[in-house]
Design a protein around this motif. Structure first.
Motif, PDB file in Angstrom:
ATOM      1  N   ARG A   4       0.848  -1.205   0.000  1.00 14.94           N
ATOM      2  CA  ARG A   4       0.000   0.000   0.000  1.00 14.94           C
ATOM      3  C   ARG A   4       0.877   1.246   0.000  1.00 14.94           C
ATOM      4  N   THR A   5       1.654   1.388  -1.049  1.00  8.92           N
ATOM      5  CA  THR A   5       2.552   2.520  -1.199  1.00  8.92           C
ATOM      6  C   THR A   5       2.821   2.728  -2.675  1.00  8.92           C
ATOM      7  N   HIS A   6       3.397   3.846  -3.023  1.00  7.88           N
ATOM      8  CA  HIS A   6       3.787   4.086  -4.406  1.00  7.88           C
ATOM      9  C   HIS A   6       5.148   3.458  -4.669  1.00  7.88           C
ATOM     10  N   GLY A   7       5.315   2.898  -5.880  1.00  6.52           N
ATOM     11  CA  GLY A   7       6.586   2.321  -6.248  1.00  6.52           C
ATOM     12  C   GLY A   7       7.564   3.364  -6.766  1.00  6.52           C
ATOM     13  N   THR A   8       8.702   2.894  -7.202  1.00 10.20           N
ATOM     14  CA  THR A   8       9.773   3.779  -7.667  1.00 10.20           C
ATOM     15  C   THR A   8       9.852   3.858  -9.187  1.00 10.20           C
ATOM     16  N   LYS A   9       8.808   3.341  -9.864  1.00 10.87           N
ATOM     17  CA  LYS A   9       8.820   3.314 -11.322  1.00 10.87           C
ATOM     18  C   LYS A   9       7.552   3.954 -11.886  1.00 10.87           C
ATOM     19  N   PRO A  10       7.382   5.263 -11.660  1.00  9.30           N
ATOM     20  CA  PRO A  10       6.188   5.936 -12.167  1.00  9.30           C
ATOM     21  C   PRO A  10       6.193   5.976 -13.690  1.00  9.30           C
ATOM     22  N   LEU A  11       5.002   6.059 -14.251  1.00  7.55           N
ATOM     23  CA  LEU A  11       4.838   6.209 -15.686  1.00  7.55           C
ATOM     24  C   LEU A  11       4.594   7.676 -15.984  1.00  7.55           C
ATOM     25  N   LYS A  12       5.485   8.284 -16.754  1.00  6.18           N
ATOM     26  CA  LYS A  12       5.385   9.708 -17.042  1.00  6.18           C
ATOM     27  C   LYS A  12       5.465   9.942 -18.551  1.00  6.18           C
ATOM     28  N   GLY A  13       4.626  10.841 -19.041  1.00  7.44           N
ATOM     29  CA  GLY A  13       4.636  11.177 -20.460  1.00  7.44           C
ATOM     30  C   GLY A  13       3.885  10.167 -21.291  1.00  7.44           C
ATOM     31  N   THR A  14       4.293  10.028 -22.539  1.00  8.52           N
ATOM     32  CA  THR A  14       3.594   9.144 -23.472  1.00  8.52           C
ATOM     33  C   THR A  14       4.450   7.981 -23.949  1.00  8.52           C
ATOM     34  N   ARG A  15       5.639   7.827 -23.371  1.00  6.22           N
ATOM     35  CA  ARG A  15       6.536   6.777 -23.860  1.00  6.22           C
ATOM     36  C   ARG A  15       7.231   6.082 -22.698  1.00  6.22           C
ATOM     37  N   LEU A  16       7.247   4.743 -22.751  1.00  6.79           N
ATOM     38  CA  LEU A  16       7.974   3.932 -21.783  1.00  6.79           C
ATOM     39  C   LEU A  16       9.017   3.107 -22.538  1.00  6.79           C
ATOM     40  N   PRO A  17      10.301   3.519 -22.515  1.00  3.22           N
ATOM     41  CA  PRO A  17      11.349   2.724 -23.160  1.00  3.22           C
ATOM     42  C   PRO A  17      11.455   1.360 -22.466  1.00  3.22           C
ATOM     43  N   LEU A  18      11.693   0.322 -23.229  1.00  2.00           N
ATOM     44  CA  LEU A  18      11.741  -1.023 -22.675  1.00  2.00           C
ATOM     45  C   LEU A  18      13.175  -1.460 -22.406  1.00  2.00           C
ATOM     46  N   CYS A  19      13.407  -1.909 -21.189  1.00  2.96           N
ATOM     47  CA  CYS A  19      14.670  -2.555 -20.835  1.00  2.96           C
ATOM     48  C   CYS A  19      14.351  -3.593 -19.765  1.00  2.96           C
TER      49      CYS A  19
END
Length: 292
Positions: A182-197
């Protein structure tokens, strides 16, 4: 058994076990877009998650004081469905309650899974029916695994996910047992693009609640091939590939429901994100896979 539906753009294969998509092939150049289910990485290609999404705490849940057990993602992906309709460009399967299923999921249910082809689109339609005399509780979701990269010779890191709206959403982190914190993670989604790695997935799925986007597109920086999942009114999205890295696919997963929180100890009806269906009623959900 494996069945084929096709039109002048696509050739699609579905098997009755799990009513699962097993191939989406573009007729023009035979490009395959769906992961083939090689168990070296993951033995599924596009399972239907029902009547739970994710993992229950200790794989157990309570209904009216009685404890039941379900494996991760429920019964849909491990059950044999019955073929109920077959046309050139449409197919439908049904899974109905049995005396055995009532021991694991105490409702008289029916889940119908249908696939329709419309040009370069595969429309996926789920119809959930409550054949019982009291309210039914369930979750349902998609877990489609798409080839990434789509084009041979490219790399996973050449690819990215594109969202059709600007996002600013925290991720929902999991513990090592597969329950959400019940907390926020360290990998927020920001903008319109998520580069994949691959490193982004070492802690399991990237899950988000209430994204603005209802269309997520897998693209490459090196070629024009793409695939989109269009899912309107799905409150949760997950993105996943095996955490050890190297798997040639990415899962795009719209959900109604999610895994338990690590501190959840309530009745099944109280789980966040669960759907409620009145006796004798049905609910219909759909999403679309679109070849770019």
């Amino acid at each position: 058994m494996l069945y084929t539906i096709e039109n002048d753009k696509l050739c699609v294969q579905v098997r009755d076990h799990g009513a699962e998509l097993r191939s989406i092939k573009e007729r023009e150049d035979e490009t395959e877009y769906l992961w083939n289910g090689d168990p070296t990485w993951w033995r599924y290609s596009s399972p239907v998650l029902f009547p739970i999404v994710g993992k229950l705490k200790d794989n157990k849940y309570r209904v009216n004081g009685k404890t039941y057990e379900l494996p991760s993602h429920g019964l849909g992906r491990i059950s044999d469905f019955q073929l109920v309709e077959k046309e050139a460009d449409r197919i439908a399967f049904s899974l109905r309650w049995t005396e055995e299923s009532l021991k694991r999921y105490p409702w008289k249910f029916e889940l119908q899974v249908a696939y329709e082809l419309h040009g370069k689109q595969v429309k996926v339609i789920w119809t959930v029916r409550n054949h019982d005399d009291h309210e039914m509780i369930y979750s349902i979701g998609a877990h489609g695994a798409y080839r990434c990269p789509i084009v041979h010779g490219e790399e996973f890191s050449d690819c990215y996910l594109e969202f059709n709206h600007e996002e600013d959403a925290p991720n929902m982190p999991l513990n090592k047992e597969g329950q959400y914190l019940r907390t926020h993670g360290t990998k927020p989604l920001k903008g319109t693009r998520l580069p994949l790695c691959y490193e982004e997935f070492k802690d399991d799925v990237l899950a988000y609640h209430n994204l603005k986007s209802d269309k997520v597109t897998l693209r490459s920086t090196k070629s024009s091939k793409s695939l989109s999942v269009i899912a309107k009114d799905f409150p949760y999205w997950g993105f996943w590939t095996p955490g050890q890295g190297g798997a040639p696919f990415i899962c795009l997963e719209p959900w109604h429901g999610h895994a338990d929180y690590e501190d959840f100890d309530g009745d099944f009806a109280d789980r966040e994100g669960s759907e409620h269906l009145a006796a004798g009623e049905e609910a219909v959900f759909s999403y679309t896979i679109e070849i770019g």
